[in-house]
Design an enzyme around this catalytic site. Structure first.
Site, PDB file in Angstrom:
ATOM      1  N   HIS A 191     -50.387   8.035  -6.094  1.00  0.00           N
ATOM      2  CA  HIS A 191     -49.546   7.758  -4.929  1.00  0.00           C
ATOM      3  C   HIS A 191     -49.704   6.271  -4.562  1.00  0.00           C
ATOM      4  O   HIS A 191     -50.758   5.691  -4.795  1.00  0.00           O
ATOM      5  CB  HIS A 191     -50.005   8.669  -3.769  1.00  0.00           C
ATOM      6  CG  HIS A 191     -49.193   8.512  -2.524  1.00  0.00           C
ATOM      7  ND1 HIS A 191     -49.456   7.524  -1.607  1.00  0.00           N
ATOM      8  CD2 HIS A 191     -48.119   9.194  -2.076  1.00  0.00           C
ATOM      9  CE1 HIS A 191     -48.569   7.616  -0.625  1.00  0.00           C
ATOM     10  NE2 HIS A 191     -47.751   8.618  -0.890  1.00  0.00           N
ATOM     11  N   VAL A 193     -50.531   4.547  -2.082  1.00  0.00           N
ATOM     12  CA  VAL A 193     -51.698   4.064  -1.323  1.00  0.00           C
ATOM     13  C   VAL A 193     -52.989   4.099  -2.149  1.00  0.00           C
ATOM     14  O   VAL A 193     -53.991   3.532  -1.734  1.00  0.00           O
ATOM     15  CB  VAL A 193     -51.931   4.846   0.002  1.00  0.00           C
ATOM     16  CG1 VAL A 193     -50.732   4.727   0.915  1.00  0.00           C
ATOM     17  CG2 VAL A 193     -52.304   6.299  -0.255  1.00  0.00           C
ATOM     18  N   LYS A 194     -52.968   4.747  -3.304  1.00  0.00           N
ATOM     19  CA  LYS A 194     -54.182   4.896  -4.109  1.00  0.00           C
ATOM     20  C   LYS A 194     -54.430   3.647  -4.975  1.00  0.00           C
ATOM     21  O   LYS A 194     -53.684   2.687  -4.871  1.00  0.00           O
ATOM     22  CB  LYS A 194     -54.092   6.168  -4.962  1.00  0.00           C
ATOM     23  CG  LYS A 194     -53.787   7.430  -4.148  1.00  0.00           C
ATOM     24  CD  LYS A 194     -54.964   7.889  -3.288  1.00  0.00           C
ATOM     25  CE  LYS A 194     -54.583   8.845  -2.166  1.00  0.00           C
ATOM     26  NZ  LYS A 194     -54.065  10.136  -2.569  1.00  0.00           N
ATOM     27  N   HIS A 195     -55.448   3.683  -5.822  1.00  0.00           N
ATOM     28  CA  HIS A 195     -55.870   2.449  -6.517  1.00  0.00           C
ATOM     29  C   HIS A 195     -54.809   1.861  -7.428  1.00  0.00           C
ATOM     30  O   HIS A 195     -54.636   0.653  -7.484  1.00  0.00           O
ATOM     31  CB  HIS A 195     -57.148   2.698  -7.314  1.00  0.00           C
ATOM     32  CG  HIS A 195     -58.322   2.901  -6.442  1.00  0.00           C
ATOM     33  ND1 HIS A 195     -58.645   4.114  -5.905  1.00  0.00           N
ATOM     34  CD2 HIS A 195     -59.232   2.027  -5.953  1.00  0.00           C
ATOM     35  CE1 HIS A 195     -59.715   3.983  -5.135  1.00  0.00           C
ATOM     36  NE2 HIS A 195     -60.080   2.738  -5.149  1.00  0.00           N
TER      37      HIS A 195
END
Ligand SMILES: *Cc1c(COP(=O)(O)O)cnc(C)c1O
Length: 395
Positions: A191, A193-195
């Protein structure tokens, strides 16, 4: 200085989100190449992406899914969880860590957290094990690995499967090994917002061939064409649906973005680390807040930076501090409402008071902005805003 919420000048003139992707021209070029190629989905990019993730984390296999939630659903299927089975997870997580158990008819059991690491407390896990318990879903909250040695020891003792929710922990290290190579199955999310991101996307890594085959089948309607797995055989056109699977496939367009993003993961992780160091140094001696604890023998991938308010030192609650920071144009957040506080889970009969440490943490926590694309200036804005707001609300 007058707080922005009381009509003062905000620290920032523009809003700083708590998280955001970093897409560059190289990423865009890779995606465009797939758009011009023969395959938009189920082409060569997916396996290439899976191999790259497996190599990075040090696992034998990886199966990419349409999103992290679908990947967790696949893992629950592969683990054979069904009605009557119990699965233990943390209440301080995104709803998917628990929902995936319900998707297959299982029962979720919430074990309280450790009040220092905010991760699931292994001794609480052991207390909740019954003859129905089949699996544990530990969550590497904020990117800090759970106590995997202890959890694996418990799993071995009671013959349980460990499905690690590492949506926050791509690139994190536990005792010298990458997260993704240690549990029976590990999930990562892509997603934005993830790394690293693929728009939507997720993956399961595993060293177990049986799980690998089940995950592949579950991702594509429960269908197989593989001659070694067929029950019947009518001819070369023949395929077989053997389980009730889903269409949970990721596209080649997304996989190409993932490959391009993965090449930048180490740079992203270093920037996160650098900003965390700036926060820690700025906040360690500030009265009224607790900086995040870092366990020995692990390296967090720092998905989130969570401060804990010392409410006995302040004359307001988390709600006022949160609103004041937002008014300064700082994109604060709260991760997470204990899962069983959600009306759906309340409707299933979970009672408030179930996990006191998680509930106390929930009252006191605030997530500050942290993402590689923010600048040092942005980090300093957050620091100034926190000092301004906390300073004002100190008793
Ligand atoms: C993001 C996240 C998920 C779900 O991932 P999606 O790709 O958004 O479906 C699951 N668990 C945790 C802890 C997460 O942060």
């Amino acid at each position: 200085m007058k707080l922005a919420i009381d009509g003062g000048k905000p620290i920032r003139s523009s809003y700083l989100p708590y998280a955001k992707q970093w897409i560059d021209d190289k990423d865009i070029k890779q995606v465009i190449e797939v758009l011009k190629s023969d395959y938009l989905t189920t082409g060569p990019m997916i396996q290439r992406f899976e191999t790259k993730i497996a190599d990075y984390v040090g696992s034998k296999y990886a199966v990419a899914f349409a999103n992290g939630t679908a990947a967790l659903h696949g893992a629950i299927f592969a683990a054979g969880i069904k009605e009557g089975d119990e699965v233990i997870t943390s209440p301080i997580t995104f709803v998917s860590s628990a929902n995936c158990v319900l998707f297959q008819g299982g029962t979720v059991v919430f074990a309280d957290i450790d009040h220092i690491t905010y991760n699931i407390d292994p001794t609480k896990i052991e207390e909740l094990i019954t003859y129905k318990t089949k699996a544990i879903i530990p969550v590497d909250f904020t990117g800090q690995p759970v106590d995997l040695e202890k959890i694996k020891e418990i799993a071995k003792k009671y013959n349980l499967i460990v499905i690690e929710d590492a949506a926050h922990a791509l690139g994190a290290i536990y005792r010298g090994k990458h997260i993704g190579s240690i549990s029976d199955m590990t999930m990562f999310s892509f997603h934005p917002v993830k790394h690293i991101t693929t728009g939507e996307g997720g993956i399961i890594t595993t060293n177990n061939e049986k799980y690998y085959q089940k995950l592949l089948q579950f991702r594509s309607h429960g269908i197989t064409k593989s001659p070694s797995q067929l029950i019947n055989y009518d001819g070369p056109w023949y395929y077989e649906m053997q389980h009730l699977g889903y269409n949970y496939r990721i596209t080649d367009i997304q996989a190409a973005l993932g490959i391009s993003q993965l090449a930048k993961l180490d740079k992203f992780l270093k920037l996160r680390q650098k900003y965390v160091k700036m926060y820690n140094e700025a906040f360690i001696n500030i009265e009224g807040i607790q900086i995040p604890y870092q366990a020995k023998n692990v390296t967090s991938s720092w998905h989130l930076y969570v401060i804990r308010l010392k409410l006995d030192r302040l004359w307001v609650s988390r709600k006022e501090v949160f609103a004041a920071l937002k008014a300064e144009n700082i994109g604060v957040n709260v991760h997470y409402l204990p899962v069983y506080f959600h009306p759906f889970y309340q409707g299933l009969g979970y009672k408030r008071g179930l996990c006191p440490k998680a509930e106390k943490l929930y009252e006191e926590m605030i997530t500050l902005p942290l993402f590689p694309k923010m600048s040092e200036e942005d980090v300093n804005d957050v620091i100034r805003a926190v000092k301004k707001v906390i300073g004002y609300y100190l008793k």
